[in-house]
Design a protein around this motif. Structure first.
Motif, short mmCIF file in Angstrom:
data_model
loop_
_atom_site.label_atom_id
_atom_site.label_comp_id
_atom_site.label_asym_id
_atom_site.label_seq_id
_atom_site.Cartn_x
_atom_site.Cartn_y
_atom_site.Cartn_z
N SER A 228 28.65 31.38 40.99
CA SER A 228 29.69 32.06 41.16
C SER A 228 30.71 31.45 42.15
CB SER A 228 29.52 33.30 41.53
OG SER A 228 28.42 33.88 40.52
N GLU A 229 31.77 31.18 41.29
CA GLU A 229 32.85 30.93 42.60
C GLU A 229 32.90 32.03 42.77
OE1 GLU A 229 35.64 28.86 40.19
OE2 GLU A 229 34.97 28.46 38.00
N ILE A 230 34.02 31.77 43.77
CA ILE A 230 34.27 32.57 45.02
C ILE A 230 35.86 32.33 44.97
CG2 ILE A 230 34.29 33.24 47.54
CD1 ILE A 230 31.37 32.02 47.98
N GLU A 231 36.53 33.61 45.09
CA GLU A 231 38.43 33.97 45.30
C GLU A 231 38.16 34.53 46.86
OE1 GLU A 231 40.67 33.51 42.40
OE2 GLU A 231 39.13 31.76 41.07
N LYS A 232 39.40 34.93 46.52
CA LYS A 232 40.16 35.31 47.43
C LYS A 232 41.11 36.33 47.52
CE LYS A 232 42.01 33.39 51.61
NZ LYS A 232 42.36 33.04 52.46
N ASP A 233 41.13 37.34 47.06
CA ASP A 233 42.37 38.83 47.04
C ASP A 233 43.81 38.84 47.99
OD1 ASP A 233 41.14 40.35 49.47
OD2 ASP A 233 39.82 42.13 47.53
N GLN A 234 44.45 39.30 47.43
CA GLN A 234 45.93 38.67 48.65
C GLN A 234 45.30 39.82 49.76
OE1 GLN A 234 48.68 41.92 45.78
NE2 GLN A 234 48.87 39.87 45.23
N GLU A 235 44.28 40.86 50.16
CA GLU A 235 43.96 41.36 51.53
C GLU A 235 43.18 40.37 52.13
OE1 GLU A 235 43.55 43.64 49.23
OE2 GLU A 235 45.73 44.04 49.16
N GLY A 236 42.91 39.36 51.79
CA GLY A 236 41.87 38.17 52.24
C GLY A 236 41.11 38.53 52.23
N ASN A 237 40.29 39.20 51.57
CA ASN A 237 38.68 39.46 50.80
C ASN A 237 38.17 38.75 50.33
OD1 ASN A 237 38.27 42.04 53.16
ND2 ASN A 237 39.61 42.98 50.97
N TYR A 238 36.94 38.47 49.95
CA TYR A 238 36.97 37.62 49.62
C TYR A 238 35.71 38.45 48.24
CZ TYR A 238 37.46 33.40 52.61
OH TYR A 238 38.51 32.19 53.37
N TYR A 239 35.54 37.55 46.63
CA TYR A 239 35.08 38.05 45.73
C TYR A 239 34.05 37.20 45.26
CZ TYR A 239 39.35 37.56 43.32
OH TYR A 239 40.29 37.24 42.82
N ARG A 240 33.39 37.71 44.14
CA ARG A 240 32.94 36.41 42.91
C ARG A 240 33.39 36.39 41.35
NH1 ARG A 240 26.46 35.78 43.25
NH2 ARG A 240 26.19 36.60 44.88
N LYS A 241 34.15 35.60 40.90
CA LYS A 241 34.86 35.53 40.25
C LYS A 241 34.21 36.09 39.22
CE LYS A 241 37.95 31.78 38.37
NZ LYS A 241 38.58 30.69 37.97
N GLU A 242 35.04 36.58 38.14
CA GLU A 242 34.55 36.88 36.80
C GLU A 242 34.07 35.32 35.67
OE1 GLU A 242 32.39 38.86 35.65
OE2 GLU A 242 32.89 40.38 38.52
N ASN A 243 33.47 35.49 35.19
CA ASN A 243 33.41 33.76 34.50
C ASN A 243 33.86 34.67 33.33
OD1 ASN A 243 31.90 32.29 35.90
ND2 ASN A 243 30.11 33.08 35.80
#
Length: 101
Positions: free
Chosen positions: A86-101
């Motif tokens: 899974s690719e990892i992205e960062k939201d506007q608050e600076g929290n990381y999450y798995r990018k949905e494919n």
């Protein structure tokens, strides 16, 4: 090498806490290694060589996951498990999450 192992280790802890919440323990990090010429398997630079840090993390059922972090950007690229990547992205608050494919 643009980043130190200590700085990357701090980032790894944050990413794992964001991705796995209460399931993550610091002792799950088995090793952190620098690879100055790693071939990427996900993202816009798939197939290209890139300087990266790779964290080897204990996973379920005596397996390991690999968290790949760009040395250039100092940000996580993807996490590779036994069956999924899974690719990892960062939201506007600076929290990381798995990018949905």
């Amino acid at each position: 090498m643009k980043h130190t192992e200590e700085k990357i280790l701090e980032l790894i802890k944050k990413v794992l806490k964001d991705l796995f919440k209460d399931l993550y323990k610091e002792s799950d990090i088995e090793q952190v290694v620098y690879n100055g010429n790693k071939e990427l398997i996900r993202g816009e630079n798939t197939g290209k060589n890139h300087p990266c840090w790779v964290a080897i993390i204990k996973s379920l059922f005596d397996s390991v996951d690999f968290l790949v972090i760009s040395d250039e950007a100092g940000e996580p690229l993807y996490i590779q498990g036994k069956y999924t990547t899974s690719e990892i992205e960062k939201d506007q608050e600076g929290n990381y999450y798995r990018k949905e494919n």
